[in-house]
Scaffold this motif. Structure first.
Motif, mmCIF file in Angstrom:
data_model
loop_
_atom_site.group_PDB
_atom_site.id
_atom_site.type_symbol
_atom_site.label_atom_id
_atom_site.label_comp_id
_atom_site.label_asym_id
_atom_site.label_seq_id
_atom_site.Cartn_x
_atom_site.Cartn_y
_atom_site.Cartn_z
ATOM 1 N N LYS A 1 0.700 -0.954 -0.137
ATOM 2 C CA LYS A 1 0.021 0.074 -0.027
ATOM 3 C C LYS A 1 0.891 1.101 -0.134
ATOM 4 O O LYS A 1 1.529 1.365 0.750
ATOM 5 C CB LYS A 1 -0.807 -0.102 1.282
ATOM 6 N N LEU A 2 0.879 2.028 -1.057
ATOM 7 C CA LEU A 2 1.457 3.282 -1.260
ATOM 8 C C LEU A 2 0.749 4.499 -0.410
ATOM 9 O O LEU A 2 -0.538 4.758 -0.788
ATOM 10 C CB LEU A 2 1.556 3.946 -2.508
ATOM 11 N N LYS A 3 1.084 4.871 0.814
ATOM 12 C CA LYS A 3 0.378 5.814 1.553
ATOM 13 C C LYS A 3 0.339 7.211 1.354
ATOM 14 O O LYS A 3 -0.496 7.872 1.551
ATOM 15 C CB LYS A 3 0.694 5.352 3.198
ATOM 16 N N SER A 4 1.757 7.535 1.069
ATOM 17 C CA SER A 4 2.000 8.905 0.939
ATOM 18 C C SER A 4 3.307 9.056 -0.111
ATOM 19 O O SER A 4 4.118 8.240 -0.258
ATOM 20 C CB SER A 4 2.519 9.694 2.176
ATOM 21 N N VAL A 5 3.119 10.342 -0.619
ATOM 22 C CA VAL A 5 4.277 10.834 -1.519
ATOM 23 C C VAL A 5 4.533 12.330 -1.266
ATOM 24 O O VAL A 5 3.628 13.060 -1.067
ATOM 25 C CB VAL A 5 3.695 10.945 -3.088
ATOM 26 N N TYR A 6 5.679 12.512 -1.134
ATOM 27 C CA TYR A 6 6.216 13.984 -0.754
ATOM 28 C C TYR A 6 7.149 14.175 -1.782
ATOM 29 O O TYR A 6 8.309 13.841 -2.148
ATOM 30 C CB TYR A 6 7.032 13.809 0.548
ATOM 31 N N ASP B 1 -0.693 5.408 -9.298
ATOM 32 C CA ASP B 1 -1.204 5.122 -7.635
ATOM 33 C C ASP B 1 -0.914 6.321 -7.014
ATOM 34 O O ASP B 1 -1.443 6.552 -6.107
ATOM 35 C CB ASP B 1 -0.267 3.930 -7.387
ATOM 36 N N ALA B 2 0.067 7.194 -7.331
ATOM 37 C CA ALA B 2 0.844 8.208 -6.537
ATOM 38 C C ALA B 2 -0.420 9.149 -6.627
ATOM 39 O O ALA B 2 -0.645 10.161 -5.609
ATOM 40 C CB ALA B 2 2.066 8.552 -6.817
ATOM 41 N N MET B 3 -1.071 9.284 -7.829
ATOM 42 C CA MET B 3 -1.930 10.548 -7.916
ATOM 43 C C MET B 3 -3.616 9.938 -7.841
ATOM 44 O O MET B 3 -4.468 10.866 -7.820
ATOM 45 C CB MET B 3 -1.861 11.007 -9.406
ATOM 46 N N SER B 4 -3.488 9.004 -7.168
ATOM 47 C CA SER B 4 -5.016 8.153 -7.085
ATOM 48 C C SER B 4 -5.616 8.685 -5.651
ATOM 49 O O SER B 4 -4.817 9.243 -4.776
ATOM 50 C CB SER B 4 -4.927 6.573 -6.834
ATOM 51 N N ASN B 5 -6.830 8.662 -5.418
ATOM 52 C CA ASN B 5 -7.505 9.021 -4.299
ATOM 53 C C ASN B 5 -7.149 8.123 -2.931
ATOM 54 O O ASN B 5 -7.423 8.584 -1.871
ATOM 55 C CB ASN B 5 -8.988 8.502 -4.388
ATOM 56 N N ASN C 1 -8.673 16.713 0.460
ATOM 57 C CA ASN C 1 -7.889 16.444 1.699
ATOM 58 C C ASN C 1 -6.792 15.621 1.860
ATOM 59 O O ASN C 1 -5.864 15.671 2.669
ATOM 60 C CB ASN C 1 -9.087 15.931 3.089
ATOM 61 N N LYS C 2 -6.637 15.085 0.761
ATOM 62 C CA LYS C 2 -5.374 14.271 0.616
ATOM 63 C C LYS C 2 -4.350 15.004 -0.114
ATOM 64 O O LYS C 2 -3.263 14.569 -0.135
ATOM 65 C CB LYS C 2 -5.801 12.786 -0.034
ATOM 66 N N MET C 3 -4.601 16.415 -0.572
ATOM 67 C CA MET C 3 -3.444 16.741 -1.259
ATOM 68 C C MET C 3 -2.964 18.203 -0.468
ATOM 69 O O MET C 3 -3.895 18.742 -0.053
ATOM 70 C CB MET C 3 -3.895 17.102 -2.592
ATOM 71 N N LYS C 4 -1.828 18.356 -0.415
ATOM 72 C CA LYS C 4 -1.114 19.437 0.446
ATOM 73 C C LYS C 4 0.057 20.306 -0.574
ATOM 74 O O LYS C 4 0.432 19.559 -1.289
ATOM 75 C CB LYS C 4 -0.562 18.953 1.565
#
Length: 475
Positions: free
Chosen positions: A303-308, A341-345, A397-400
Motif C-alpha cells: 500500500k502506497l500511503k503518501s508521496v512527498y 497510484d501516487a495520484m490516486s484517491n 483533503n489528501k493533497m497539500k
C-alpha cells in the motif's frame, strides 16, 4: 604522506587571491624579498621560534585584503571544501589554521618525521577550529588526489545538533574535484525512533534530507544502515582517520590520526560490521530490475500511503509522451502505474510550491532511470492543468502544498518501507535510497503537514489562484 599542503603553494595562491605584489606581502611580514622567495621556492621555511608571529601576520594580511561578504568563492583552487565567513575575523581565524597546517607539513618534512607510523594524533577544540580543520583536511584530500578515485567513510550522531550544524555550514565549491569521490555514510537505524520522540535540540529529518541532497549534487553518496552504535568518525581512506567527541558543555573535539596501520585495521573492522547498503545508483537499479522482473508486481501489493514531492516529476505524462523517451518499455509501463497510484484517491500527495515553480521555469519533468521530458513555454501551464482531472470529489483533503526549500527529491512512503529518489541539478546522477521502515511517513507528516507554516490545504480556489499567478507571471 599523500597529504599536507605545501606552505609555498598556499602563500602563492593567497597572494594571487589578494591581488597584491609579493614585495608588499614581504614588507608586511617584516621580511626581505629574498627571504620570502626562499619560502615560496621551498628553499626555506620560518623557524619554529617565528612560527606564531609568521602565522599571525600572514593571516592578518590576507584577511584584510581578501575579505568581503561571500568571498569564500575566491578560494576554489585551494579549498574546494569551505564555509561562508561571517566576518573578517572569521576569515583570519580560518587562514591561521590553514597556514599552521601547511607549516606542520613543512616542519615534519624538515626533521624527517613520518606521521604515517606515528602513534600520536592531533586534536582541535571548539566549533570554529573543528569546522576550519575539517574544511582544510577535506580540501587537501580532494586536491592532492584529484585524479584518483577517493572514498570517504563517515558517521556522526544524526540527532546531535553540535555535529550536524558544523556539517551544514560546509560548502562544496570545486567544479570537478568531487566527481571521483564515493561518500559512504553510516547511521544507526534506531535514529528514526529517537527522531519521532522530538527531543529538544535534535535536528529535523527535513534537515537530514537536505544534507543528503546537498552532498549528492557533488559526488556519489551511499547510505549504510546498521543496528550497532558506531563512534563518530570521518575516514579519508588510506590517509586520515578523524574522531569526533563532544564534551559535557557541548564543545566539539576533533582528533586526527595518521597512523596507516591503525587506519587499515579500523577500515577492515568497519566493513565487517552488520551494515547494509541502502543506496542504489541508476546502473544498480537497472541491473536489479533485470534480475527481478516481478519487482513492480510485488510493489503493487504494498500500500502506497503518501508521496512527498520536491522536484518536477512526470506523474501526468501520457503514454504517447513516455514512448518518445529512450528506455525499456516495460520499465516505463511500470513507472506509469506507480505514477497513477501516487495520484490516486488512495494516496496522500504533498508537493512543494518550488517544484512547480521550477517546472514553469525550466519545462522539464523527470521519469526515473529513463530520462526527462521537455515542455516548451506555451505547453507548461496546460501540463499543470492536467492535475484538474485528478481532483475528484473527496480528494482535496489528501493533497497539500508545502513551502519547503528541499529540492531534487521524491519520497514514496509505503506501509512497510520508504523509497527516496534523488536527482542532481544536471539530471545526470540518479539514486534511490531504500529505508526499511514505516516511520518516515509519520515523521514527515509531523514536520511538514501538521505545521501550518509549511503546508496549505488544497482547494479549487487555491489551485485556480496559483494557475492565474503563473499565467500573469509568464505574460
Amino acid at each position: 604522506m599523500v597529504l599536507l599542503m605545501k606552505i609555498s603553494f598556499l602563500l602563492k595562491e593567497l597572494i594571487v587571491i589578494a591581488k597584491k605584489q609579493k614585495t608588499d606581502f614581504a614588507l608586511h611580514m617584516n621580511m626581505t624579498p629574498s627571504g620570502l622567495s626562499k619560502i615560496l621556492t621551498e628553499k626555506g621555511i620560518p623557524t619554529i621560534k617565528d612560527r606564531k608571529i609568521f602565522t599571525k601576520l600572514a593571516s592578518e594580511y590576507f584577511a584584510q585584503n581578501i575579505y568581503s561578504p561571500g568571498c569564500y568563492w575566491k578560494f576554489e583552487n585551494i579549498f574546494p571544501v569551505i564555509y561562508d565567513f561571517e566576518s573578517q575575523d572569521d576569515l583570519q581565524s580560518f587562514l591561521s589554521y590553514a597556514i599552521e597546517y601547511a607549516l606542520d607539513g613543512a616542519f615534519t618534512e624538515e626533521i624527517n618525521i613520518n606521521l604515517d607510523c606515528s602513534e600520536r594524533g592531533q586534536y582541535y577544540i571548539g566549533k570554529r577550529p573543528v569546522l576550519g580543520l575539517l574544511c582544510i583536511l577535506l580540501s587537501d584530500y580532494v586536491t592532492s588526489n584529484s585524479n584518483n578515485p577517493l572514498e570517504i567513510y563517515f558517521s556522526i550522531p544524526l540527532l546531535d545538533s553540535s555535529y550536524t550544524k558544523i556539517f551544514q555550514k560546509m560548502v562544496l565549491i570545486g567544479k570537478d574535484g568531487f566527481k571521483n569521490i564515493i561518500f559512504n555514510f553510516f547511521y544507526n537505524k534506531n535514529f528514526l525512533n529517537e527522531l519521532e520522540q522530538k527531543n529538544p535540540g535534535t535536528i529535523s529529518f527535513d534537515s537530514i534530507l537536505s544534507l543528503i541532497v546537498k552532498y549528492q549534487k557533488h559526488f556519489q553518496i551511499n547510505l549504510w544502515e546498521t543496528s550497532q552504535d558506531i563512534s563518530p568518525f570521518l575516514l579519508l581512506k588510506g590517509n586520515i582517520l578523524m574522531f569526533f567527541n563532544a564534551q559535557i558543555d557541548g564543545t566539539p573535539i576533533l582528533t586526527a590520526v595518521y597512523n596507516k596501520s591503525y587506519i587499515a585495521v579500523f577500515y577492515n573492522i568497519l566493513m565487517k560490521r552488520d551494515a547494509r547498503k541502502i543506496s542504489y545508483e541508476k546502473e544498480e537499479i537497472i541491473t536489479f530490475l533485470e534480475d527481478n522482473p516481478d519487482f513492480f508486481d510485488k510493489l503493487a501489493d504494498k500500500k502506497l500511503k503518501s508521496v512527498y514531492n520536491f522536484t518536477s516529476f512526470g506523474y501526468m505524462l501520457t503514454n504517447e509522451e513516455l514512448d518518445t523517451l529512450n528506455g525499456d518499455k516495460t520499465l516505463k509501463n511500470n513507472l506509469k502505474k506507480l505514477f497513477d497510484d501516487a495520484m490516486s484517491n488512495n494516496t496522500n500527495y504533498s508537493v512543494s510550491s518550488t517544484s512547480m515553480d521550477k517546472f514553469i521555469s525550466m519545462g522539464k519533468v523527470i521519469v526515473p532511470f529513463i530520462g526527462t521530458f521537455y515542455f516548451p513555454p506555451n505547453k507548461r501551464i496546460p501540463y499543470l492543468q492536467r492535475f484538474d482531472s485528478y481532483l475528484k470529489e473527496g480528494s482535496y483533503n489528501k493533497m497539500k502544498i508545502i513551502n519547503s526549500d528541499l529540492s531534487n527529491m521524491v519520497i514514496f512512503c509505503f506501509e512497510e518501507f520508504s523509497l527516496a529518489y534523488v536527482i542532481s541539478d544536471t539530471y545526470e546522477r540518479e539514486i534511490m535510497h531504500f529505508f526499511g521502515t514505516n516511520k518516515i511517513n509519520d515523521i514527515l507528516y509531523d514536520e511538514m503537514i501538521k505545521s501550518s507554516e509549511l503546508s496549505m490545504d488544497f482547494s479549487t480556489e487555491l489551485w485556480n489562484a496559483y494557475q492565474q499567478e503563473l499565467i500573469d507571471h509568464i505574460h
